[in-house]
Design a protein around this motif. Structure first.
Motif, mmCIF file in Angstrom:
data_model
loop_
_atom_site.group_PDB
_atom_site.id
_atom_site.type_symbol
_atom_site.label_atom_id
_atom_site.label_comp_id
_atom_site.label_asym_id
_atom_site.label_seq_id
_atom_site.Cartn_x
_atom_site.Cartn_y
_atom_site.Cartn_z
ATOM 1 N N ARG A 262 -60.731 -7.534 6.156
ATOM 2 C CA ARG A 262 -59.703 -6.872 5.432
ATOM 3 C C ARG A 262 -58.418 -7.892 5.369
ATOM 4 N N LYS A 263 -57.559 -7.946 4.364
ATOM 5 C CA LYS A 263 -56.710 -8.765 4.280
ATOM 6 C C LYS A 263 -55.434 -8.778 5.243
ATOM 7 N N GLU A 264 -55.446 -7.541 5.596
ATOM 8 C CA GLU A 264 -54.214 -7.382 6.675
ATOM 9 C C GLU A 264 -54.666 -8.007 8.147
ATOM 10 N N ILE A 265 -55.915 -7.867 8.380
ATOM 11 C CA ILE A 265 -56.478 -8.444 9.603
ATOM 12 C C ILE A 265 -56.441 -9.832 9.559
ATOM 13 N N TYR A 266 -57.093 -10.354 8.321
ATOM 14 C CA TYR A 266 -57.216 -11.797 8.222
ATOM 15 C C TYR A 266 -55.770 -12.455 8.586
ATOM 16 N N LEU A 267 -54.655 -11.710 7.805
ATOM 17 C CA LEU A 267 -53.160 -12.435 7.916
ATOM 18 C C LEU A 267 -52.875 -12.247 9.463
ATOM 19 N N SER A 268 -53.169 -11.335 10.124
ATOM 20 C CA SER A 268 -52.911 -11.124 11.588
ATOM 21 C C SER A 268 -53.293 -12.160 12.371
ATOM 22 N N ILE A 269 -54.735 -12.456 12.077
ATOM 23 C CA ILE A 269 -55.466 -13.712 12.650
ATOM 24 C C ILE A 269 -54.936 -14.750 12.608
ATOM 25 N N GLN A 270 -54.434 -15.039 11.368
ATOM 26 C CA GLN A 270 -53.642 -16.428 10.803
ATOM 27 C C GLN A 270 -52.553 -16.369 11.739
ATOM 28 N N GLU A 271 -51.818 -15.476 11.734
ATOM 29 C CA GLU A 271 -50.517 -15.566 12.539
ATOM 30 C C GLU A 271 -50.520 -15.659 14.107
ATOM 31 N N SER A 272 -51.780 -15.093 14.689
ATOM 32 C CA SER A 272 -51.840 -15.288 16.054
ATOM 33 C C SER A 272 -52.412 -16.867 16.233
ATOM 34 N N ASN A 273 -53.052 -17.285 15.389
ATOM 35 C CA ASN A 273 -53.834 -18.808 15.476
ATOM 36 C C ASN A 273 -52.396 -19.830 15.232
ATOM 37 N N ASN A 274 -51.637 -19.269 14.537
ATOM 38 C CA ASN A 274 -50.361 -20.382 14.173
ATOM 39 C C ASN A 274 -49.473 -20.222 15.593
ATOM 40 N N GLU A 275 -49.488 -18.828 16.200
ATOM 41 C CA GLU A 275 -48.509 -18.971 17.408
ATOM 42 C C GLU A 275 -49.216 -19.649 18.434
ATOM 43 N N ALA A 276 -50.383 -19.395 18.417
ATOM 44 C CA ALA A 276 -51.276 -20.236 19.481
ATOM 45 C C ALA A 276 -51.042 -21.857 19.508
ATOM 46 N N ALA A 277 -51.270 -22.360 18.205
ATOM 47 C CA ALA A 277 -50.978 -23.716 18.048
ATOM 48 C C ALA A 277 -49.498 -23.990 18.277
ATOM 49 N N SER A 278 -48.711 -23.279 18.048
ATOM 50 C CA SER A 278 -47.249 -23.691 18.055
ATOM 51 C C SER A 278 -46.948 -23.618 19.973
ATOM 52 N N ILE A 279 -47.451 -22.720 20.569
ATOM 53 C CA ILE A 279 -47.261 -22.888 22.010
ATOM 54 C C ILE A 279 -48.059 -23.768 22.561
#
Length: 77
Positions: A44-61
């Motif tokens: 679902r799009k809201e789940i996809y966006l949440s996954i993307q956000e988590s991935n971006n945070e992990a990459a930033s860390i």
């Protein structure tokens, strides 16, 4: 955006491998069935966006951690 009208049990084909079928329509809800290869992720799009956000945070860390390691290694020399 392509807009299509479909009835129950009618389908939409995307490429050779993905088929979306309208399973039922009840009020303002539409139930979809999706046939796709197992290597294609479907969310679902809201789940996809949440996954993307988590991935971006992990990459930033990870980038911040690499910067800290570089600074420490320069200080040791």
């Amino acid at each position: 955006m392509l807009v299509l009208t479909r009835k129950t049990n009618e389908a939409i084909q995307i490429g050779d491998d993905i088929e979306i079928t309208i399973l039922s329509i009840s009020g303002d809800q539409v139930k979809l069935g999706i046939n796709a290869p197992k290597n294609i992720e479907i969310h679902r799009k809201e789940i996809y966006l949440s996954i993307q956000e988590s991935n971006n945070e992990a990459a930033s860390i990870s980038l911040n951690l690499l910067d800290q390691i570089k600074k420490q290694s320069l200080n040791l020399k």
